[in-house]
Design a protein around this motif. Structure first.
Motif, PDB file in Angstrom:
ATOM      1  N   ARG A 297      -3.097  -0.986  -7.351  1.00 19.23           N
ATOM      2  CA  ARG A 297      -2.993  -2.397  -7.720  1.00 19.23           C
ATOM      3  C   ARG A 297      -4.027  -3.225  -6.958  1.00 19.23           C
ATOM      4  O   ARG A 297      -4.720  -4.055  -7.537  1.00 19.23           O
ATOM      5  CB  ARG A 297      -1.581  -2.913  -7.436  1.00 19.23           C
ATOM      6  CG  ARG A 297      -0.491  -2.312  -8.315  1.00 19.23           C
ATOM      7  CD  ARG A 297       0.883  -2.596  -7.714  1.00 19.23           C
ATOM      8  NE  ARG A 297       1.972  -2.174  -8.581  1.00 19.23           N
ATOM      9  CZ  ARG A 297       2.434  -0.943  -8.658  1.00 19.23           C
ATOM     10  NH1 ARG A 297       1.880   0.010  -7.932  1.00 19.23           N
ATOM     11  NH2 ARG A 297       3.439  -0.649  -9.459  1.00 19.23           N
ATOM     12  N   CYS A 298      -4.095  -2.998  -5.657  1.00 19.46           N
ATOM     13  CA  CYS A 298      -5.060  -3.747  -4.848  1.00 19.46           C
ATOM     14  C   CYS A 298      -6.496  -3.378  -5.199  1.00 19.46           C
ATOM     15  O   CYS A 298      -7.397  -4.225  -5.157  1.00 19.46           O
ATOM     16  CB  CYS A 298      -4.797  -3.498  -3.364  1.00 19.46           C
ATOM     17  SG  CYS A 298      -3.288  -4.300  -2.765  1.00 19.46           S
ATOM     18  N   GLU A 299      -6.701  -2.110  -5.550  1.00 19.42           N
ATOM     19  CA  GLU A 299      -8.044  -1.708  -5.979  1.00 19.42           C
ATOM     20  C   GLU A 299      -8.427  -2.398  -7.281  1.00 19.42           C
ATOM     21  O   GLU A 299      -9.581  -2.801  -7.481  1.00 19.42           O
ATOM     22  CB  GLU A 299      -8.094  -0.187  -6.124  1.00 19.42           C
ATOM     23  CG  GLU A 299      -8.026   0.528  -4.786  1.00 19.42           C
ATOM     24  CD  GLU A 299      -7.890   2.033  -4.925  1.00 19.42           C
ATOM     25  OE1 GLU A 299      -8.485   2.748  -4.108  1.00 19.42           O
ATOM     26  OE2 GLU A 299      -7.177   2.492  -5.837  1.00 19.42           O
ATOM     27  N   ARG A 300      -7.460  -2.587  -8.170  1.00 19.40           N
ATOM     28  CA  ARG A 300      -7.719  -3.317  -9.415  1.00 19.40           C
ATOM     29  C   ARG A 300      -8.088  -4.765  -9.112  1.00 19.40           C
ATOM     30  O   ARG A 300      -9.020  -5.321  -9.712  1.00 19.40           O
ATOM     31  CB  ARG A 300      -6.491  -3.264 -10.321  1.00 19.40           C
ATOM     32  CG  ARG A 300      -6.652  -4.036 -11.622  1.00 19.40           C
ATOM     33  CD  ARG A 300      -5.380  -4.014 -12.461  1.00 19.40           C
ATOM     34  NE  ARG A 300      -5.034  -2.664 -12.876  1.00 19.40           N
ATOM     35  CZ  ARG A 300      -3.959  -2.362 -13.610  1.00 19.40           C
ATOM     36  NH1 ARG A 300      -3.118  -3.320 -13.976  1.00 19.40           N
ATOM     37  NH2 ARG A 300      -3.727  -1.121 -13.957  1.00 19.40           N
ATOM     38  N   ILE A 355       2.457  -7.254  -6.532  1.00 14.72           N
ATOM     39  CA  ILE A 355       2.283  -6.717  -5.175  1.00 14.72           C
ATOM     40  C   ILE A 355       3.153  -7.471  -4.169  1.00 14.72           C
ATOM     41  O   ILE A 355       3.876  -6.875  -3.375  1.00 14.72           O
ATOM     42  CB  ILE A 355       0.803  -6.800  -4.748  1.00 14.72           C
ATOM     43  CG1 ILE A 355      -0.062  -5.884  -5.624  1.00 14.72           C
ATOM     44  CG2 ILE A 355       0.644  -6.433  -3.271  1.00 14.72           C
ATOM     45  CD1 ILE A 355      -1.551  -6.120  -5.457  1.00 14.72           C
ATOM     46  N   SER A 356       3.086  -8.809  -4.231  1.00 14.31           N
ATOM     47  CA  SER A 356       3.794  -9.624  -3.242  1.00 14.31           C
ATOM     48  C   SER A 356       5.305  -9.537  -3.400  1.00 14.31           C
ATOM     49  O   SER A 356       6.049  -9.853  -2.471  1.00 14.31           O
ATOM     50  CB  SER A 356       3.333 -11.083  -3.339  1.00 14.31           C
ATOM     51  OG  SER A 356       3.599 -11.626  -4.625  1.00 14.31           O
ATOM     52  N   SER A 357       5.756  -9.108  -4.578  1.00 18.01           N
ATOM     53  CA  SER A 357       7.203  -8.972  -4.801  1.00 18.01           C
ATOM     54  C   SER A 357       7.773  -7.688  -4.205  1.00 18.01           C
ATOM     55  O   SER A 357       8.988  -7.560  -4.082  1.00 18.01           O
ATOM     56  CB  SER A 357       7.495  -8.999  -6.307  1.00 18.01           C
ATOM     57  OG  SER A 357       7.079 -10.213  -6.884  1.00 18.01           O
ATOM     58  N   GLY A 358       6.891  -6.738  -3.847  1.00 17.82           N
ATOM     59  CA  GLY A 358       7.413  -5.454  -3.396  1.00 17.82           C
ATOM     60  C   GLY A 358       6.654  -4.824  -2.247  1.00 17.82           C
ATOM     61  O   GLY A 358       6.618  -3.598  -2.118  1.00 17.82           O
ATOM     62  N   LEU A 359       6.033  -5.653  -1.398  1.00 21.78           N
ATOM     63  CA  LEU A 359       5.330  -5.109  -0.239  1.00 21.78           C
ATOM     64  C   LEU A 359       6.296  -4.322   0.651  1.00 21.78           C
ATOM     65  O   LEU A 359       7.405  -4.763   0.936  1.00 21.78           O
ATOM     66  CB  LEU A 359       4.685  -6.235   0.572  1.00 21.78           C
ATOM     67  CG  LEU A 359       3.415  -6.857  -0.007  1.00 21.78           C
ATOM     68  CD1 LEU A 359       3.030  -8.094   0.792  1.00 21.78           C
ATOM     69  CD2 LEU A 359       2.272  -5.857  -0.030  1.00 21.78           C
ATOM     70  N   VAL A 360       5.846  -3.148   1.067  1.00 21.95           N
ATOM     71  CA  VAL A 360       6.671  -2.273   1.906  1.00 21.95           C
ATOM     72  C   VAL A 360       6.086  -2.261   3.314  1.00 21.95           C
ATOM     73  O   VAL A 360       4.900  -1.999   3.502  1.00 21.95           O
ATOM     74  CB  VAL A 360       6.701  -0.842   1.341  1.00 21.95           C
ATOM     75  CG1 VAL A 360       7.612   0.041   2.198  1.00 21.95           C
ATOM     76  CG2 VAL A 360       7.169  -0.852  -0.112  1.00 21.95           C
ATOM     77  N   VAL A 361       6.948  -2.539   4.315  1.00 18.45           N
ATOM     78  CA  VAL A 361       6.523  -2.596   5.709  1.00 18.45           C
ATOM     79  C   VAL A 361       7.142  -1.417   6.463  1.00 18.45           C
ATOM     80  O   VAL A 361       8.311  -1.080   6.254  1.00 18.45           O
ATOM     81  CB  VAL A 361       6.952  -3.925   6.361  1.00 18.45           C
ATOM     82  CG1 VAL A 361       6.541  -3.961   7.832  1.00 18.45           C
ATOM     83  CG2 VAL A 361       6.349  -5.107   5.613  1.00 18.45           C
ATOM     84  N   TYR A 362       6.368  -0.795   7.339  1.00 19.39           N
ATOM     85  CA  TYR A 362       6.840   0.348   8.118  1.00 19.39           C
ATOM     86  C   TYR A 362       6.844  -0.009   9.609  1.00 19.39           C
ATOM     87  O   TYR A 362       5.864   0.241  10.327  1.00 19.39           O
ATOM     88  CB  TYR A 362       5.961   1.570   7.858  1.00 19.39           C
ATOM     89  CG  TYR A 362       6.006   2.028   6.420  1.00 19.39           C
ATOM     90  CD1 TYR A 362       7.113   2.724   5.935  1.00 19.39           C
ATOM     91  CD2 TYR A 362       4.967   1.753   5.538  1.00 19.39           C
ATOM     92  CE1 TYR A 362       7.173   3.145   4.606  1.00 19.39           C
ATOM     93  CE2 TYR A 362       5.019   2.169   4.206  1.00 19.39           C
ATOM     94  CZ  TYR A 362       6.124   2.858   3.749  1.00 19.39           C
ATOM     95  OH  TYR A 362       6.187   3.272   2.441  1.00 19.39           O
TER      96      TYR A 362
END
Length: 482
Positions: A297-300, A355-362
């Protein structure tokens, strides 16, 4: 020939939303021309042109949406007359025989082509602005959720002082707020060309109203009102100034720069395994490497943002080479660059919304990286603590310097962990502060005012900026095309 045998731009066939694609569609363009002809006829009739009958108006109103058959007939007519506007005048007149003699009365081609373009630009902005508002809203929620989570900051992509995950997101949001301001400003500045005649002098309309200047001005005003605009440009040549296209595209290109920076940051964070874009359950990252989680997605976003930046030059170059009242070398390029710019930003914002609706943080990965760098950052705290115990700053600095270089060599030459703290714990010189080391190394003491800055920014600046757009904010799930 099947549509599968002809090239079609991926902007509309693969990526952009249906509503944005519709705005720049063939049917909407020529249906809008018909609406403009109807508007002109109504305005002229209201100002006393009796040759325009109620029947003519009624027939035009009935056939505003151009049919597939009429589109085909217009293509055939244009092949004969080599003029798109006159081809459509002819076909519309055949469909509305009572209006055939008054369609396009007093107008030049740019009455429909330019006014239609300005309508499209305004309507396209009305699709983009709510999407941008929702991107800002969702990133703001993300920022508040993670405002206290320490993370290693980067300058030059080298380890720097700590910040927080939420504070980093405010850097993206602030740029998006500026984009929102610029987009709203550009949208509200769009006016109509109005009814200005062949070279902008309104000579044809002055003749139509037998020299009555007041009626000519009233005609322009009625068209503005009927089409729902606030103003028309006070003077034009045959076209509205192509400098307007610069003003319209500039905020879009700026959004592209913001989007590229945002997406690049996420791509780098994905490599660090700290933050990732959403990855669907059945999504495949690589045809060969099954373990891959590519940030597609970010590459797009980055890919299309680069395309967008080039379109601005089209507008600048076109505006600079217009001769006198007009030339036609603007036509072909504007058919490409204007729709492309809006379609591209539509895709960028839809993708950013996803993207902003589902950012995953570790957090555990983030913590591990902090701990690998924090000992070096904490050396100043160690020195100050030792000075408070009565030790010499210079002597303590030398002790820390030696141990730091030993630990750095262990990391870089031996591939080991950063063991500076363990070395400090084993060096008797530092025994007075051994019990304080855990406190001195608490990451939360290294983030400054990041949480407070984040909270204040979201609750003040963002809240104020989004207040006029509250009706647009929603929690809808955004599904992307393949």
């Amino acid at each position: 020939m099947s549509s599968n045998d002809k090239y079609s731009t991926p902007l509309s066939s693969r990526y952009a939303s249906e509503e944005m694609s519709h705005i720049f569609s063939v049917r909407n363009r020529f249906s809008t021309w018909r609406k403009l002809w109807l508007t002109l006829a109504k305005a002229e009739k209201s100002l006393g042109l009796d040759i325009i009958t109620d029947e003519a108006i009624a027939q035009m109103e009935k056939h505003l949406i151009i049919t597939d058959e009429e589109l085909e007939a217009s293509k055939k007519q244009e092949a004969i007359v080599r003029h798109d506007v006159m081809a459509h005048v002819h076909v519309f007149g055949e469909t509305c025989p009572a209006a055939a003699g008054i369609i396009h009365l007093g107008a030049t081609s740019c009455y429909v082509t330019d006014n239609a373009d300005l309508i499209f630009l305004r309507d396209a902005y009305d699709i983009l602005i709510p999407k941008l508002v929702n991107v800002i809203d969702r990133l703001s929620k993300f920022a508040l959720t993670y405002k206290d989570l320490p993370v290693l900051g980067w300058t030059h992509f080298q380890p720097a002082q700590l910040t927080t995950v939420g504070k980093r997101a405010t850097l993206w949001i602030q740029e998006l707020l500026w984009d929102l301001r610029n987009m709203v400003r550009a949208r509200d500045d769009i006016g109509l060309r109005g009814a200005k005649g062949t070279t902008g002098t309104q000579a044809s309309f002055l003749s139509l109203f037998h020299g009555n200047h007041d009626k000519v001005e009233a005609l322009d005003q009625k068209i503005i009102e009927l089409l729902g605009f606030e103003h028309a440009y006070p003077v034009t040549g045959q076209t509205y100034s192509r400098k307007i296209d610069i003003d319209v595209l500039a905020p879009l290109v700026s959004v592209g720069a913001t989007a590229h920076k945002f997406a690049t940051d996420i791509r780098l964070l994905a490599n660090l395994k700290e933050v990732e874009e959403p990855f669907e359950k059945s999504q495949i990252g690589s045809s060969a490497m099954a373990y891959k989680r590519n940030p597609m997605r970010c590459e797009r976003v980055c890919s299309l943002a680069r395309h967008l930046s080039g379109l601005f030059n089209d507008a600048v170059q076109t505006a600079s080479v217009q001769w006198f009242e007009r030339t036609l070398d603007d036509s072909a390029i504007r058919r490409i660059s204007l729709p492309s710019a809006f379609l591209t930003v539509d895709i960028l914002l839809s993708t950013m919304l996803n993207i902003s609706s589902g950012l995953v943080v570790y957090p555990k990965v983030i913590e591990r990286r902090i701990l690998s760098e924090l000992p070096f950052m904490a050396t100043e705290n160690v020195i100050m603590a030792m000075v408070e115990k009565g030790e010499s700053r210079q002597e303590c600095h030398e002790q820390i310097r030696v141990l730091s270089h030993q630990s750095s060599a262990n990391v870089k030459l031996q591939g080991g962990e950063n063991d500076l703290i363990e070395r400090i714990k084993k060096t008797s010189y530092f025994k007075p502060i051994w019990d304080e080391l855990d406190v001195l190394l608490d990451p939360s003491t290294f983030i400054g005012r990041a949480p407070e800055q984040t909270e204040k920014f979201i609750n003040n600046d963002v809240k104020k900026a989004l207040a006029p757009f509250a009706k647009y904010i929603n929690d809808e799930t955004v599904q992307l095309s393949v």
